[in-house]
Design a protein around this motif. Structure first.
Motif, mmCIF file in Angstrom:
data_model
loop_
_atom_site.group_PDB
_atom_site.id
_atom_site.type_symbol
_atom_site.label_atom_id
_atom_site.label_comp_id
_atom_site.label_asym_id
_atom_site.label_seq_id
_atom_site.Cartn_x
_atom_site.Cartn_y
_atom_site.Cartn_z
ATOM 1 N N ILE A 150 0.867 -1.178 0.000
ATOM 2 C CA ILE A 150 0.000 0.000 0.000
ATOM 3 C C ILE A 150 0.901 1.225 0.000
ATOM 4 C CG2 ILE A 150 -1.696 1.351 1.280
ATOM 5 C CD1 ILE A 150 -2.650 -1.323 2.535
ATOM 6 N N VAL A 151 0.760 2.069 -1.021
ATOM 7 C CA VAL A 151 1.413 3.376 -1.052
ATOM 8 C C VAL A 151 0.348 4.408 -0.705
ATOM 9 C CG1 VAL A 151 2.532 5.109 -2.494
ATOM 10 C CG2 VAL A 151 3.135 2.692 -2.754
ATOM 11 N N TRP A 152 0.626 5.213 0.298
ATOM 12 C CA TRP A 152 -0.330 6.228 0.771
ATOM 13 C C TRP A 152 0.399 7.559 0.888
ATOM 14 C CZ3 TRP A 152 -1.312 6.842 6.628
ATOM 15 C CH2 TRP A 152 -2.250 7.866 6.876
ATOM 16 N N ASN A 153 0.037 8.490 0.032
ATOM 17 C CA ASN A 153 0.600 9.832 0.125
ATOM 18 C C ASN A 153 -0.530 10.847 -0.012
ATOM 19 O OD1 ASN A 153 0.184 10.297 -2.727
ATOM 20 N ND2 ASN A 153 2.120 9.251 -3.169
ATOM 21 N N PRO A 154 -0.260 12.139 0.103
ATOM 22 C CA PRO A 154 -1.362 13.102 0.083
ATOM 23 C C PRO A 154 -2.111 13.168 -1.234
ATOM 24 C CG PRO A 154 0.574 14.069 1.121
ATOM 25 C CD PRO A 154 1.020 12.781 0.500
ATOM 26 N N GLN A 155 -1.531 12.638 -2.303
ATOM 27 C CA GLN A 155 -2.161 12.717 -3.612
ATOM 28 C C GLN A 155 -3.012 11.493 -3.962
ATOM 29 O OE1 GLN A 155 1.483 13.052 -3.495
ATOM 30 N NE2 GLN A 155 1.048 15.152 -2.889
ATOM 31 N N ARG A 156 -2.599 10.304 -3.454
ATOM 32 C CA ARG A 156 -3.270 9.084 -3.897
ATOM 33 C C ARG A 156 -2.922 7.908 -2.996
ATOM 34 N NH1 ARG A 156 0.754 10.611 -6.998
ATOM 35 N NH2 ARG A 156 -0.674 11.790 -8.297
ATOM 36 N N ILE A 157 -3.702 6.852 -3.160
ATOM 37 C CA ILE A 157 -3.427 5.552 -2.552
ATOM 38 C C ILE A 157 -3.279 4.554 -3.692
ATOM 39 C CG2 ILE A 157 -4.369 3.697 -1.116
ATOM 40 C CD1 ILE A 157 -6.046 5.991 0.271
ATOM 41 N N PHE A 179 -10.772 12.153 2.047
ATOM 42 C CA PHE A 179 -9.584 11.357 1.741
ATOM 43 C C PHE A 179 -8.737 11.287 3.009
ATOM 44 C CE2 PHE A 179 -5.262 10.643 0.213
ATOM 45 C CZ PHE A 179 -5.431 9.727 -0.810
ATOM 46 N N PRO A 180 -8.089 10.162 3.289
ATOM 47 C CA PRO A 180 -7.295 10.060 4.521
ATOM 48 C C PRO A 180 -6.035 10.926 4.456
ATOM 49 C CG PRO A 180 -7.821 7.879 3.630
ATOM 50 C CD PRO A 180 -8.128 8.881 2.561
ATOM 51 N N THR A 181 -6.060 12.039 5.148
ATOM 52 C CA THR A 181 -4.890 12.921 5.163
ATOM 53 C C THR A 181 -4.490 13.375 6.561
ATOM 54 O OG1 THR A 181 -6.284 14.873 4.846
ATOM 55 C CG2 THR A 181 -5.341 13.869 2.863
ATOM 56 N N TRP A 242 7.873 7.088 -1.976
ATOM 57 C CA TRP A 242 6.413 7.043 -1.916
ATOM 58 C C TRP A 242 5.790 8.430 -1.786
ATOM 59 C CZ3 TRP A 242 5.226 9.537 2.419
ATOM 60 C CH2 TRP A 242 6.135 9.512 3.477
ATOM 61 N N ARG A 243 6.597 9.417 -1.398
ATOM 62 C CA ARG A 243 6.057 10.744 -1.079
ATOM 63 C C ARG A 243 5.212 11.312 -2.218
ATOM 64 N NH1 ARG A 243 9.643 16.024 0.794
ATOM 65 N NH2 ARG A 243 7.933 17.532 0.750
ATOM 66 N N THR A 244 5.671 11.147 -3.430
ATOM 67 C CA THR A 244 4.931 11.651 -4.600
ATOM 68 C C THR A 244 4.670 10.543 -5.609
ATOM 69 O OG1 THR A 244 7.024 12.297 -5.654
ATOM 70 C CG2 THR A 244 5.866 13.980 -4.364
ATOM 71 N N GLN A 245 4.763 9.294 -5.170
ATOM 72 C CA GLN A 245 4.670 8.187 -6.116
ATOM 73 C C GLN A 245 3.322 8.162 -6.822
ATOM 74 O OE1 GLN A 245 5.926 4.428 -4.544
ATOM 75 N NE2 GLN A 245 5.011 3.243 -6.206
ATOM 76 N N GLY A 246 3.382 8.022 -8.126
ATOM 77 C CA GLY A 246 2.200 7.845 -8.952
ATOM 78 C C GLY A 246 2.474 6.736 -9.943
ATOM 79 N N LEU A 247 1.806 6.785 -11.093
ATOM 80 C CA LEU A 247 2.009 5.785 -12.133
ATOM 81 C C LEU A 247 2.565 6.444 -13.383
ATOM 82 C CD1 LEU A 247 -1.215 3.577 -11.938
ATOM 83 C CD2 LEU A 247 0.934 3.339 -10.678
#
Length: 287
Positions: A150-157, A179-181, A242-247
């Motif tokens: 699970i990657v959880w950052n302020p932008q996405r899960i 959103f969980p922040t 993970w801080r800004t991880q996306g796809l």
């Protein structure tokens, strides 16, 4: 000529496994986790590298991370209950405490021998969930260990299996979608009986003659922003990837492949469930 899909998938999984083992060399259940229930049915083994949970007709078992985190990447390798696992639920999830809690769920719903597990995912924010997506897997999750993340950052899960994304839940802050922040969460894992709903809607019950049921965890790894007991509102972020991880484009292609071939339920397409219209976030980009 393009490589066969099976060969490409094998390469992806192999690379993901190598990267995980490099990053997870220091994983230690003795240091990072605590057994919370089960009366001896949870056991740390191999000097802290592994942990087993068992379920019988009297009780299951569970453990949690020792610390709370506000954002991060959370990994474990898991080998699920083999054979007839109907009625059992094995979990790996994040949750906050108290009323109006946040939660990010991986739940593995057992099934009869020879039938696939259902991978159930959900996201809660401020006590509200109803954001379920369910999947089958492209392998037998009880035959060997596989990595769930699970990657959880302020932008996405991002939910990942062997580093392949299966789901992305995006923070649409401008739309006012919860959103969980704000609430730090612990990792929690458990094995328990839920034969009133887990397998084919509760039609298939747990066969206790097969007990004890056992699931195995190893390489429990957390890379996140710790929230201390004295400051659980901390929102400082460390330098983790993970801080800004996306796809990227490759990640989006993998996500499409999983969702086209292995998704079996998506709340965003369940129109009878939402007669007033699908939830707002379902109308936005999933990436």
């Amino acid at each position: 000529m393009a490589a066969p899909a099976s060969a490409l998938l094998f390469s992806i999984i192999s690379l993901a496994a190598v990267l995980f083992f490099i990053g997870g060399a220091n994983a230690d259940f003795n240091r990072d986790a605590e057994i919370t229930w089960g009366d001896g049915r949870a056991k740390i083994v191999d000097g802290g590298r592994g942990l087993s949970l068992s379920l019988d007709r009297f009780s299951g078992a569970g453990f949690q991370s020792r610390k709370h985190y506000l954002f991060g990447r959370f990994d474990t390798q898991l080998k699920l209950v083999p054979g007839d696992s109907a009625g059992t639920v094995t979990t790996f999830f994040l949750t906050s405490e108290g009323e109006g809690h946040d939660e990010i769920d991986f739940e593995f719903l057992g099934n009869s021998s020879g039938e696939p597990y259902t991978v159930h995912t959900n996201v809660y924010a401020a006590g509200k969930g109803n954001k379920e997506q369910q999947f089958r897997l492209w392998f037998d999750p009880s035959a060997a260990f596989h990595t769930y993340s699970i990657v959880w950052n302020p932008q996405r899960i991002i939910f990942l299996v062997d580093n392949i994304p299966i789901r992305v839940h995006t923070h649409h802050e401008a739309l006012g979608v919860p959103f969980p922040t704000r609430q730090p969460m612990r990792v929690q894992c458990s094995l328990w009986n839920a034969d009133d709903w887990a397998t084919q809607g509760g039609r298939v019950k747990t066969d206790w003659s097969k007990a004890p049921f056992v699931a195995h965890y190893r390489n429990f790894k957390i890379d996140g922003s710790e929230a201390t007991n004295t400051n659980k509102n901390s929102n400082s972020l460390n330098a983790g990837a993970w801080r800004t991880q996306g796809l990227d484009a490759n990640g989006r292609n993998r996500l499409r492949w999983v969702q086209q071939k292995y998704m079996i339920y998506n709340y965003c397409t369940d129109h009878p469930r939402f007669p007033q219209g699908i939830p707002t976030e379902c109308k936005q980009s999933r990436f």
